[in-house]
Design an enzyme around this catalytic site. Structure first.
Site, PDB file in Angstrom:
ATOM      1  N   PHE A  37     -21.669  13.810 -24.636  1.00  0.00           N
ATOM      2  CA  PHE A  37     -21.318  12.930 -25.747  1.00  0.00           C
ATOM      3  C   PHE A  37     -21.103  11.489 -25.303  1.00  0.00           C
ATOM      4  O   PHE A  37     -21.215  10.571 -26.100  1.00  0.00           O
ATOM      5  CB  PHE A  37     -20.072  13.444 -26.485  1.00  0.00           C
ATOM      6  CG  PHE A  37     -18.852  13.568 -25.613  1.00  0.00           C
ATOM      7  CD1 PHE A  37     -18.592  14.734 -24.916  1.00  0.00           C
ATOM      8  CD2 PHE A  37     -17.964  12.517 -25.490  1.00  0.00           C
ATOM      9  CE1 PHE A  37     -17.479  14.848 -24.099  1.00  0.00           C
ATOM     10  CE2 PHE A  37     -16.833  12.624 -24.687  1.00  0.00           C
ATOM     11  CZ  PHE A  37     -16.601  13.794 -23.987  1.00  0.00           C
ATOM     12  N   TYR A  43       0.847  -1.201   0.000  1.00  0.00           N
ATOM     13  CA  TYR A  43       0.000   0.000   0.000  1.00  0.00           C
ATOM     14  C   TYR A  43       0.880   1.248   0.000  1.00  0.00           C
ATOM     15  O   TYR A  43       0.648   2.183  -0.757  1.00  0.00           O
ATOM     16  CB  TYR A  43      -0.900   0.000   1.246  1.00  0.00           C
ATOM     17  CG  TYR A  43      -1.874   1.151   1.288  1.00  0.00           C
ATOM     18  CD1 TYR A  43      -3.160   1.015   0.774  1.00  0.00           C
ATOM     19  CD2 TYR A  43      -1.511   2.392   1.839  1.00  0.00           C
ATOM     20  CE1 TYR A  43      -4.053   2.068   0.799  1.00  0.00           C
ATOM     21  CE2 TYR A  43      -2.406   3.450   1.869  1.00  0.00           C
ATOM     22  CZ  TYR A  43      -3.677   3.289   1.345  1.00  0.00           C
ATOM     23  OH  TYR A  43      -4.562   4.340   1.371  1.00  0.00           O
ATOM     24  N   PHE A  87      -9.324  20.405 -23.971  1.00  0.00           N
ATOM     25  CA  PHE A  87      -9.750  19.022 -24.176  1.00  0.00           C
ATOM     26  C   PHE A  87     -11.048  18.877 -23.372  1.00  0.00           C
ATOM     27  O   PHE A  87     -11.265  19.606 -22.411  1.00  0.00           O
ATOM     28  CB  PHE A  87      -8.661  18.043 -23.699  1.00  0.00           C
ATOM     29  CG  PHE A  87      -9.068  16.612 -23.915  1.00  0.00           C
ATOM     30  CD1 PHE A  87      -9.161  16.101 -25.203  1.00  0.00           C
ATOM     31  CD2 PHE A  87      -9.400  15.788 -22.850  1.00  0.00           C
ATOM     32  CE1 PHE A  87      -9.587  14.799 -25.411  1.00  0.00           C
ATOM     33  CE2 PHE A  87      -9.813  14.479 -23.055  1.00  0.00           C
ATOM     34  CZ  PHE A  87      -9.904  13.981 -24.347  1.00  0.00           C
ATOM     35  N   THR A  88     -11.914  17.947 -23.776  1.00  0.00           N
ATOM     36  CA  THR A  88     -13.250  17.853 -23.147  1.00  0.00           C
ATOM     37  C   THR A  88     -13.182  17.786 -21.616  1.00  0.00           C
ATOM     38  O   THR A  88     -13.860  18.546 -20.927  1.00  0.00           O
ATOM     39  CB  THR A  88     -13.997  16.603 -23.644  1.00  0.00           C
ATOM     40  OG1 THR A  88     -13.130  15.478 -23.520  1.00  0.00           O
ATOM     41  CG2 THR A  88     -14.420  16.754 -25.106  1.00  0.00           C
ATOM     42  N   LYS A 140      -2.644   6.966 -22.700  1.00  0.00           N
ATOM     43  CA  LYS A 140      -2.147   7.266 -24.045  1.00  0.00           C
ATOM     44  C   LYS A 140      -0.639   7.221 -24.110  1.00  0.00           C
ATOM     45  O   LYS A 140      -0.057   6.576 -24.958  1.00  0.00           O
ATOM     46  CB  LYS A 140      -2.646   8.629 -24.474  1.00  0.00           C
ATOM     47  CG  LYS A 140      -4.137   8.624 -24.676  1.00  0.00           C
ATOM     48  CD  LYS A 140      -4.749   9.942 -24.408  1.00  0.00           C
ATOM     49  CE  LYS A 140      -6.262   9.784 -24.326  1.00  0.00           C
ATOM     50  NZ  LYS A 140      -6.878  11.041 -23.977  1.00  0.00           N
ATOM     51  N   ASP A 168       0.080  19.665 -20.852  1.00  0.00           N
ATOM     52  CA  ASP A 168      -0.666  18.406 -20.924  1.00  0.00           C
ATOM     53  C   ASP A 168       0.107  17.505 -21.886  1.00  0.00           C
ATOM     54  O   ASP A 168       0.123  17.718 -23.098  1.00  0.00           O
ATOM     55  CB  ASP A 168      -2.089  18.656 -21.425  1.00  0.00           C
ATOM     56  CG  ASP A 168      -2.918  17.364 -21.530  1.00  0.00           C
ATOM     57  OD1 ASP A 168      -2.322  16.271 -21.559  1.00  0.00           O
ATOM     58  OD2 ASP A 168      -4.155  17.463 -21.600  1.00  0.00           O
ATOM     59  N   ARG A 226     -16.335  14.257 -32.943  1.00  0.00           N
ATOM     60  CA  ARG A 226     -15.651  15.370 -32.288  1.00  0.00           C
ATOM     61  C   ARG A 226     -16.162  16.648 -32.935  1.00  0.00           C
ATOM     62  O   ARG A 226     -15.558  17.221 -33.823  1.00  0.00           O
ATOM     63  CB  ARG A 226     -14.127  15.259 -32.416  1.00  0.00           C
ATOM     64  CG  ARG A 226     -13.515  14.137 -31.620  1.00  0.00           C
ATOM     65  CD  ARG A 226     -13.261  14.442 -30.149  1.00  0.00           C
ATOM     66  NE  ARG A 226     -14.371  14.216 -29.240  1.00  0.00           N
ATOM     67  CZ  ARG A 226     -14.219  13.891 -27.961  1.00  0.00           C
ATOM     68  NH1 ARG A 226     -13.037  13.715 -27.447  1.00  0.00           N
ATOM     69  NH2 ARG A 226     -15.258  13.740 -27.165  1.00  0.00           N
TER      70      ARG A 226
HETATM   71  C1  LIG Z   1      -7.199  11.747 -23.042  1.00  0.00           C
HETATM   72  C2  LIG Z   1      -6.732  13.064 -22.696  1.00  0.00           C
HETATM   73  C3  LIG Z   1      -6.936  13.566 -21.408  1.00  0.00           C
HETATM   74  C4  LIG Z   1      -7.713  12.798 -20.352  1.00  0.00           C
HETATM   75  O1  LIG Z   1      -7.103  11.588 -20.043  1.00  0.00           O
HETATM   76  P1  LIG Z   1      -7.926  10.317 -19.497  1.00  0.00           P
HETATM   77  O2  LIG Z   1      -6.878   9.337 -19.098  1.00  0.00           O
HETATM   78  O3  LIG Z   1      -8.797   9.840 -20.604  1.00  0.00           O
HETATM   79  O4  LIG Z   1      -8.734  10.789 -18.332  1.00  0.00           O
HETATM   80  C5  LIG Z   1      -6.444  14.828 -21.148  1.00  0.00           C
HETATM   81  N1  LIG Z   1      -5.799  15.532 -22.076  1.00  0.00           N
HETATM   82  C6  LIG Z   1      -5.594  15.079 -23.322  1.00  0.00           C
HETATM   83  C7  LIG Z   1      -4.864  15.905 -24.317  1.00  0.00           C
HETATM   84  C8  LIG Z   1      -6.047  13.831 -23.681  1.00  0.00           C
HETATM   85  O5  LIG Z   1      -5.851  13.386 -24.934  1.00  0.00           O
END
Ligand SMILES: *Cc1c(COP(=O)(O)O)cnc(C)c1O
Length: 488
Positions: A461, A86, A138-139, A272, A229, A395
């Site tokens: 969405f 942990y 980003f969303t 990603k 980011d 998108r």
């Molecule tokens: C996917 C993404 C996020 C959010 O990440 P999650 O792991 O899906 O929560 C933030 N910023 C960018 C540019 C992304 O492509």
């Protein structure tokens, strides 16, 4: 930059520009290609929202690159020596070491995915009426900023949202606009400037190091923080190598370090960036680290796991190191470039230059007869699924929000995004995507619009439900059967 890095492009004697897989397939997963009759039922059951489809009914899943990239044998192997303590897990030490090497940041806070990192950043720095200048939202970024009372101001260059462009760096911040936002609002209102690598919502478009240096200069002059980011940093670095003269001999690893060096805080979605799960926030600034740190155990988990399984943390550590391997990073952008080139050749409107993350089809150009209020990108995503079994993502305006009066805020661009997860698809599968898109383009007049039947208030969405504005899906299916006979 010192070391010269070797090209990963393989030339064909024929002169054809074919992306070559620099890996082999060792574990496979069977796919389902169900007949179009079932696909029509499935998209209807899904409320014409591709997020709501089951993969039972999906052939090629090009919804997203999030958590869907292929893992390497080394990543899978690493998962077996995870340390599930942990507190004080050695898995976290290995992850931290990899982040320090790849991003050059020594303080690391784990977060269970990218948006969780955004929650921490928003809770730590954003107040009511804060102003957040950035290349583009980003969303999930927008949602966290708004939920905390802040406002996003997008300051891209004017041609960034033009579908067709020769601008190699559509993700650049317009420095004049940045200076204006600061002058008009005052530095006190601005918690940080945000730069997103491979700007997701405008087609995976990169920014240049030259631009980021300018942003850094403005930030320093005004005492502002720069947040990067880095969810799609590998692809942005790859584009810098191939598009920014100064870096043509630099390695992707050196470029990533140079990008991170210009930011005070770097956060990422490991879904990603490392082909795994999880996320994190890192910095070299102890003061900033200490502001965010207390929020981790509240929202994520203890400091050495942060809501991520230790097996995933091991995979993240290895995946982080693989991000600086150009043979890994080049696969997705070179496949995207191939698909974009082929589609352009056949007059299909796509975002250019080819970006990272996926191929982006311009739905307003594809379906000019569908008004934006009837969601052309959503309609195109549904129609393309129907005729191919390939699942893309809307998108456009469905991914947008409504204003105070309940009217749709029409998106700048209406895109069907066909994500290209890393090392997942073969070239013949990409050819199939091209073929079915060409067929749909020929029959585009048959495609109509969509309307909402149920709509959640936030991030609509994901689970909003829609229906076709006419019987166009049936007509499209009929034409498919005429042309393809009993083919799947
Ligand atoms: C996917 C993404 C996020 C959010 O990440 P999650 O792991 O899906 O929560 C933030 N910023 C960018 C540019 C992304 O492509």
């Amino acid at each position: 930059m010192k070391k010269q890095s070797q090209s990963t492009k393989v030339k064909f004697a024929s002169g054809e520009n074919i992306p070559l897989e620099l890996h082999k397939v060792r574990v496979v997963q069977k796919l389902n290609l169900v007949p179009i009759e079932r696909r029509l039922e499935a998209i209807r059951e899904a409320g014409f929202n591709t997020f709501q489809l089951s993969t039972r009914d999906v052939f090629l899943d090009m919804l997203t690159d999030s958590g869907t990239n292929a893992m390497s044998d080394r990543q899978v192997a690493a998962m077996n020596h995870a340390d599930d303590a942990y507190a004080g897990s050695q898995s976290f030490d290995r992850f931290k070491e990899a982040v320090a090497k790849v991003f050059g940041k020594k303080y690391l806070l784990p977060a269970h995915q990218g948006r969780a990192a955004e929650n921490i950043l928003a809770k730590a720095f954003i107040k009511q009426d804060s102003i957040l200048p950035m290349n583009y939202h980003f969303t999930t970024t927008l949602a966290h900023i708004m939920l905390n009372g802040g406002k996003v101001i997008e300051i891209l260059c004017d041609d960034a949202i033009q579908i067709k462009s020769k601008n190699p760096f559509k993700g650049n911040i317009d420095i004049k606009k940045l200076e204006k936002v600061i002058a008009e609002n005052g530095v006190e209102k601005i918690p940080f400037i945000r730069m997103e690598a491979s700007t997701n919502l405008i087609g995976g478009q990169p920014f240049s190091i030259a631009n980021m240096r300018e942003v850094r200069k403005v930030a320093d002059k005004n005492g502002l923080i720069v947040v990067l980011d880095a969810s799609l940093i590998g692809e942005n670095a790859y584009f810098i190598k191939h598009r920014e003269e100064e870096f043509k001999d630099a390695s992707v690893g050196d470029i990533i370090l140079a990008m991170c060096d210009l930011a005070d805080i770097v956060y990422f979605s490991a879904r990603k960036v490392t082909s795994s799960r999880g996320g994190g926030i890192c910095t070299n600034d102890e003061k900033l680290y200490k502001i965010m740190k207390p929020l981790i155990p509240v929202y994520e988990g203890f400091f050495t796991y942060g809501g991520i399984s230790v097996r995933e943390i091991e995979a993240m550590a290895v995946g982080m190191m693989e991000t600086i391997d150009e043979t890994v990073i080049s696969q997705s952008p070179s496949f995207i470039e191939y698909l974009v080139e082929q589609l352009e050749l056949h007059g299909i409107p796509v975002v250019t230059p080819a970006g990272g993350l996926g191929c982006h089809v311009d739905a307003m150009g594809f379906l000019p007869h569908v008004p934006q209020t009837e969601y052309p990108a959503g309609a195109l995503a549904a129609a393309f699924y129907l005729v191919s079994g390939v699942r893309g993502m809307e998108r456009g305006t469905i991914s947008s929000i409504r204003d105070e009066n309940g009217n749709d805020i029409l998106a700048d661009v209406e895109l069907l995004r066909l994500a290209m997860p890393r090392r997942v698809f073969t070239l013949s599968q990409v050819k199939y995507v091209e073929d079915r898109l060409r067929w749909l383009y020929k029959n585009r007049d048959l495609v109509g619009g969509l309307k909402f039947v149920s709509e959640p208030p936030v991030l609509r969405f994901f689970d909003g439900r829609l229906e076709a504005t006419s019987d166009w899906p049936e007509k499209l299916m009929k034409k498919f059967r005429e042309d393809f006979g009993d083919s799947l």
